[in-house]
Design a protein around this motif. Sequence first.
Motif, PDB file in Angstrom:
ATOM      1  N   ARG A 117      42.660  -1.078 -20.091  1.00  0.00           N
ATOM      2  CA  ARG A 117      42.395  -0.267 -18.902  1.00  0.00           C
ATOM      3  C   ARG A 117      40.896  -0.233 -18.613  1.00  0.00           C
ATOM      4  NH1 ARG A 117      45.781   5.193 -19.058  1.00  0.00           N
ATOM      5  NH2 ARG A 117      45.915   4.752 -16.829  1.00  0.00           N
ATOM      6  N   VAL A 118      40.568  -0.419 -17.347  1.00  0.00           N
ATOM      7  CA  VAL A 118      39.172  -0.435 -16.909  1.00  0.00           C
ATOM      8  C   VAL A 118      38.769   0.965 -16.472  1.00  0.00           C
ATOM      9  CG1 VAL A 118      37.491  -1.461 -15.332  1.00  0.00           C
ATOM     10  CG2 VAL A 118      39.425  -2.824 -16.154  1.00  0.00           C
ATOM     11  N   VAL A 119      37.700   1.478 -17.085  1.00  0.00           N
ATOM     12  CA  VAL A 119      37.220   2.831 -16.820  1.00  0.00           C
ATOM     13  C   VAL A 119      35.863   2.749 -16.121  1.00  0.00           C
ATOM     14  CG1 VAL A 119      36.625   5.060 -17.844  1.00  0.00           C
ATOM     15  CG2 VAL A 119      38.367   3.603 -18.936  1.00  0.00           C
ATOM     16  N   GLY A 120      35.724   3.441 -15.020  1.00  0.00           N
ATOM     17  CA  GLY A 120      34.439   3.533 -14.337  1.00  0.00           C
ATOM     18  C   GLY A 120      33.775   4.858 -14.658  1.00  0.00           C
ATOM     19  N   LEU A 121      32.565   4.811 -15.217  1.00  0.00           N
ATOM     20  CA  LEU A 121      31.841   6.033 -15.587  1.00  0.00           C
ATOM     21  C   LEU A 121      30.894   6.421 -14.455  1.00  0.00           C
ATOM     22  CD1 LEU A 121      30.174   6.865 -18.982  1.00  0.00           C
ATOM     23  CD2 LEU A 121      28.986   7.301 -16.842  1.00  0.00           C
ATOM     24  N   PHE A 122      31.016   7.673 -14.005  1.00  0.00           N
ATOM     25  CA  PHE A 122      30.187   8.215 -12.934  1.00  0.00           C
ATOM     26  C   PHE A 122      29.607   9.557 -13.375  1.00  0.00           C
ATOM     27  CE2 PHE A 122      33.536   5.629 -11.115  1.00  0.00           C
ATOM     28  CZ  PHE A 122      32.903   4.876 -10.138  1.00  0.00           C
ATOM     29  N   VAL A 123      28.471   9.906 -12.812  1.00  0.00           N
ATOM     30  CA  VAL A 123      27.817  11.179 -13.103  1.00  0.00           C
ATOM     31  C   VAL A 123      27.634  11.930 -11.796  1.00  0.00           C
ATOM     32  CG1 VAL A 123      25.775  12.300 -14.072  1.00  0.00           C
ATOM     33  CG2 VAL A 123      26.640  10.194 -15.107  1.00  0.00           C
ATOM     34  N   ASP A 124      28.417  12.988 -11.612  1.00  0.00           N
ATOM     35  CA  ASP A 124      28.370  13.796 -10.387  1.00  0.00           C
ATOM     36  C   ASP A 124      28.378  12.918  -9.135  1.00  0.00           C
ATOM     37  OD1 ASP A 124      28.180  16.417 -11.686  1.00  0.00           O
ATOM     38  OD2 ASP A 124      26.207  15.728 -12.338  1.00  0.00           O
ATOM     39  N   PRO A 125      29.374  12.034  -9.007  1.00  0.00           N
ATOM     40  CA  PRO A 125      29.356  11.095  -7.882  1.00  0.00           C
ATOM     41  C   PRO A 125      29.773  11.730  -6.566  1.00  0.00           C
ATOM     42  CG  PRO A 125      31.389  10.850  -9.088  1.00  0.00           C
ATOM     43  CD  PRO A 125      30.567  11.857  -9.857  1.00  0.00           C
ATOM     44  N   ALA A 126      29.191  11.234  -5.483  1.00  0.00           N
ATOM     45  CA  ALA A 126      29.655  11.581  -4.141  1.00  0.00           C
ATOM     46  C   ALA A 126      30.902  10.762  -3.831  1.00  0.00           C
ATOM     47  CB  ALA A 126      28.570  11.279  -3.117  1.00  0.00           C
ATOM     48  N   ASP A 127      31.717  11.263  -2.926  1.00  0.00           N
ATOM     49  CA  ASP A 127      32.929  10.540  -2.560  1.00  0.00           C
ATOM     50  C   ASP A 127      32.609   9.152  -2.020  1.00  0.00           C
ATOM     51  OD1 ASP A 127      34.426  12.672  -3.358  1.00  0.00           O
ATOM     52  OD2 ASP A 127      35.166  13.205  -1.361  1.00  0.00           O
ATOM     53  N   ASP A 128      31.529   9.024  -1.263  1.00  0.00           N
ATOM     54  CA  ASP A 128      31.185   7.721  -0.695  1.00  0.00           C
ATOM     55  C   ASP A 128      30.906   6.700  -1.789  1.00  0.00           C
ATOM     56  OD1 ASP A 128      31.480   8.736   1.826  1.00  0.00           O
ATOM     57  OD2 ASP A 128      29.334   8.876   2.264  1.00  0.00           O
ATOM     58  N   MET A 129      30.241   7.119  -2.846  1.00  0.00           N
ATOM     59  CA  MET A 129      29.969   6.193  -3.949  1.00  0.00           C
ATOM     60  C   MET A 129      31.265   5.757  -4.624  1.00  0.00           C
ATOM     61  SD  MET A 129      27.740   6.752  -7.411  1.00  0.00           S
ATOM     62  CE  MET A 129      27.426   5.362  -8.522  1.00  0.00           C
ATOM     63  N   LEU A 130      32.139   6.698  -4.884  1.00  0.00           N
ATOM     64  CA  LEU A 130      33.413   6.360  -5.499  1.00  0.00           C
ATOM     65  C   LEU A 130      34.201   5.395  -4.614  1.00  0.00           C
ATOM     66  CD1 LEU A 130      34.369   9.915  -6.762  1.00  0.00           C
ATOM     67  CD2 LEU A 130      34.033   7.928  -8.235  1.00  0.00           C
ATOM     68  N   ALA A 131      34.200   5.658  -3.320  1.00  0.00           N
ATOM     69  CA  ALA A 131      34.937   4.796  -2.398  1.00  0.00           C
ATOM     70  C   ALA A 131      34.361   3.383  -2.378  1.00  0.00           C
ATOM     71  CB  ALA A 131      34.914   5.398  -0.995  1.00  0.00           C
ATOM     72  N   ASP A 132      33.032   3.266  -2.402  1.00  0.00           N
ATOM     73  CA  ASP A 132      32.398   1.950  -2.398  1.00  0.00           C
ATOM     74  C   ASP A 132      32.788   1.142  -3.632  1.00  0.00           C
ATOM     75  OD1 ASP A 132      31.151   2.464  -0.004  1.00  0.00           O
ATOM     76  OD2 ASP A 132      29.202   2.969  -0.892  1.00  0.00           O
ATOM     77  N   VAL A 133      32.760   1.796  -4.797  1.00  0.00           N
ATOM     78  CA  VAL A 133      33.120   1.088  -6.028  1.00  0.00           C
ATOM     79  C   VAL A 133      34.590   0.700  -6.013  1.00  0.00           C
ATOM     80  CG1 VAL A 133      33.363   1.307  -8.527  1.00  0.00           C
ATOM     81  CG2 VAL A 133      31.300   2.165  -7.400  1.00  0.00           C
ATOM     82  N   LEU A 134      35.450   1.637  -5.676  1.00  0.00           N
ATOM     83  CA  LEU A 134      36.885   1.381  -5.731  1.00  0.00           C
ATOM     84  C   LEU A 134      37.347   0.351  -4.707  1.00  0.00           C
ATOM     85  CD1 LEU A 134      38.074   5.012  -6.403  1.00  0.00           C
ATOM     86  CD2 LEU A 134      38.344   3.058  -7.926  1.00  0.00           C
ATOM     87  N   ALA A 135      36.575   0.155  -3.664  1.00  0.00           N
ATOM     88  CA  ALA A 135      36.927  -0.867  -2.682  1.00  0.00           C
ATOM     89  C   ALA A 135      36.782  -2.270  -3.244  1.00  0.00           C
ATOM     90  CB  ALA A 135      36.055  -0.710  -1.435  1.00  0.00           C
ATOM     91  N   GLN A 136      35.980  -2.409  -4.321  1.00  0.00           N
ATOM     92  CA  GLN A 136      35.703  -3.740  -4.859  1.00  0.00           C
ATOM     93  C   GLN A 136      36.053  -3.915  -6.329  1.00  0.00           C
ATOM     94  OE1 GLN A 136      31.789  -5.325  -3.448  1.00  0.00           O
ATOM     95  NE2 GLN A 136      31.564  -3.290  -2.531  1.00  0.00           N
ATOM     96  N   VAL A 137      36.201  -2.809  -7.058  1.00  0.00           N
ATOM     97  CA  VAL A 137      36.456  -2.884  -8.501  1.00  0.00           C
ATOM     98  C   VAL A 137      37.776  -2.182  -8.797  1.00  0.00           C
ATOM     99  CG1 VAL A 137      35.552  -2.407 -10.796  1.00  0.00           C
ATOM    100  CG2 VAL A 137      33.965  -2.783  -8.894  1.00  0.00           C
ATOM    101  N   PRO A 138      38.733  -2.873  -9.393  1.00  0.00           N
ATOM    102  CA  PRO A 138      40.046  -2.269  -9.659  1.00  0.00           C
ATOM    103  C   PRO A 138      40.025  -1.389 -10.914  1.00  0.00           C
ATOM    104  CG  PRO A 138      40.040  -4.548 -10.394  1.00  0.00           C
ATOM    105  CD  PRO A 138      38.696  -4.310  -9.751  1.00  0.00           C
ATOM    106  N   LEU A 139      39.571  -0.174 -10.750  1.00  0.00           N
ATOM    107  CA  LEU A 139      39.515   0.756 -11.878  1.00  0.00           C
ATOM    108  C   LEU A 139      40.897   1.342 -12.162  1.00  0.00           C
ATOM    109  CD1 LEU A 139      36.272   2.780 -11.086  1.00  0.00           C
ATOM    110  CD2 LEU A 139      36.503   0.740 -12.528  1.00  0.00           C
ATOM    111  N   ASP A 140      41.136   1.602 -13.451  1.00  0.00           N
ATOM    112  CA  ASP A 140      42.360   2.294 -13.857  1.00  0.00           C
ATOM    113  C   ASP A 140      42.122   3.780 -14.091  1.00  0.00           C
ATOM    114  OD1 ASP A 140      44.152  -0.064 -14.107  1.00  0.00           O
ATOM    115  OD2 ASP A 140      42.731  -0.653 -15.667  1.00  0.00           O
ATOM    116  N   LEU A 141      40.900   4.147 -14.471  1.00  0.00           N
ATOM    117  CA  LEU A 141      40.527   5.541 -14.697  1.00  0.00           C
ATOM    118  C   LEU A 141      39.130   5.772 -14.164  1.00  0.00           C
ATOM    119  CD1 LEU A 141      42.160   4.716 -17.618  1.00  0.00           C
ATOM    120  CD2 LEU A 141      41.677   7.116 -18.015  1.00  0.00           C
ATOM    121  N   ILE A 142      38.896   7.008 -13.734  1.00  0.00           N
ATOM    122  CA  ILE A 142      37.561   7.473 -13.368  1.00  0.00           C
ATOM    123  C   ILE A 142      37.077   8.404 -14.476  1.00  0.00           C
ATOM    124  CG2 ILE A 142      36.235   8.894 -11.757  1.00  0.00           C
ATOM    125  CD1 ILE A 142      38.188   7.986  -9.560  1.00  0.00           C
ATOM    126  N   GLN A 143      35.933   8.069 -15.073  1.00  0.00           N
ATOM    127  CA  GLN A 143      35.319   8.941 -16.079  1.00  0.00           C
ATOM    128  C   GLN A 143      34.195   9.728 -15.420  1.00  0.00           C
ATOM    129  OE1 GLN A 143      34.194   7.102 -19.783  1.00  0.00           O
ATOM    130  NE2 GLN A 143      32.638   8.648 -20.237  1.00  0.00           N
TER     131      GLN A 143
END
Length: 217
Positions: free
Chosen positions: A56-82
Motif C-alpha cells: 500500500r502506498v502512503v502519502g505523508l502530509f503535514v497540515d495539508p490544504a485540500d488543494d495540495m491533497l487534490a493535486d497529489v491525488l490527481a497524479q499519484v495513486p495513494l492508498d492511504l493519507i498519513q
Amino acid sequence: MNIRAKICGIGTPEAMQAALDGGARYVGLVFFPRSPRNVSIATAAELSRMVRTGTRVVGLFVDPADDMLADVLAQVPLDLIQLHGSETPERVAAIKARFALPVLKAVKVAEPADLDAARAFEGVADMLLFDAKPPRGALLPGGNGIRFDWSLLTGRRWDCPWMLSGGLDPDNVADAVRATGATAVDVSSGVEDAPGRKSPARIRAFLTAVAGIRGTA
C-alpha cells in the motif's frame, strides 16, 4: 505473528525496490517541502508505478490544504493519507469525507497525556501511528531518529489498528515489538545513510529483522 512494516520517505527507485523485494506492506512518500525526504509529484508518480499488488502506498502530509491533497491525488495513486501535523479529529474526518481514502494519523508521544489525547482520533482515523514527539526547536514533525518510552504503551488497548514509529532501526525493532505488542512498525531515518538518503542495504536489514520476529504479544 506477522508484523507489517512501513518504509517511509522513499525517494529513489533503488530504495523502493529494496522495500518491495523485502516484503514491506507499506511504502511512504513524503509531501512536505521542509523534509529532506520530500519528493515531487512527478517523482512520486514514477515510484508508485513500481508498487505491486499487496503493498500500500502512503502519502505523508503535514497540515495539508485540500488543494495540495487534490493535486497529489490527481497524479499519484495513494492508498492511504498519513497526516503528520497538528490536524484535529474534525480535520481528519473532513479529509476522509472529501477524498474517500483511509487516514493514518500520527500522534506525537512523550508522556502518558499524549496517548490519552489520542483517544479523540479513535473512530475517526483508520489507523494511528505513535511517533516520538520532536525535541523543542526541531524543524521536522517526524523522522528525527528519536524514540519515546515504549513502556507508555504497555497495557493500552485501542479501538483501531496502530503502528509504532520513532527511532526504530534494524537493531532495535525486535525489542520494540516485544515491548509494545505492536503488529505494525514504521521506519524512516533508521534505514538511511544520511538524512533523506535511504540505504537499500539497511532497508533489507530492517525488513529481515521484522520478518524474524517471533513470540510477540
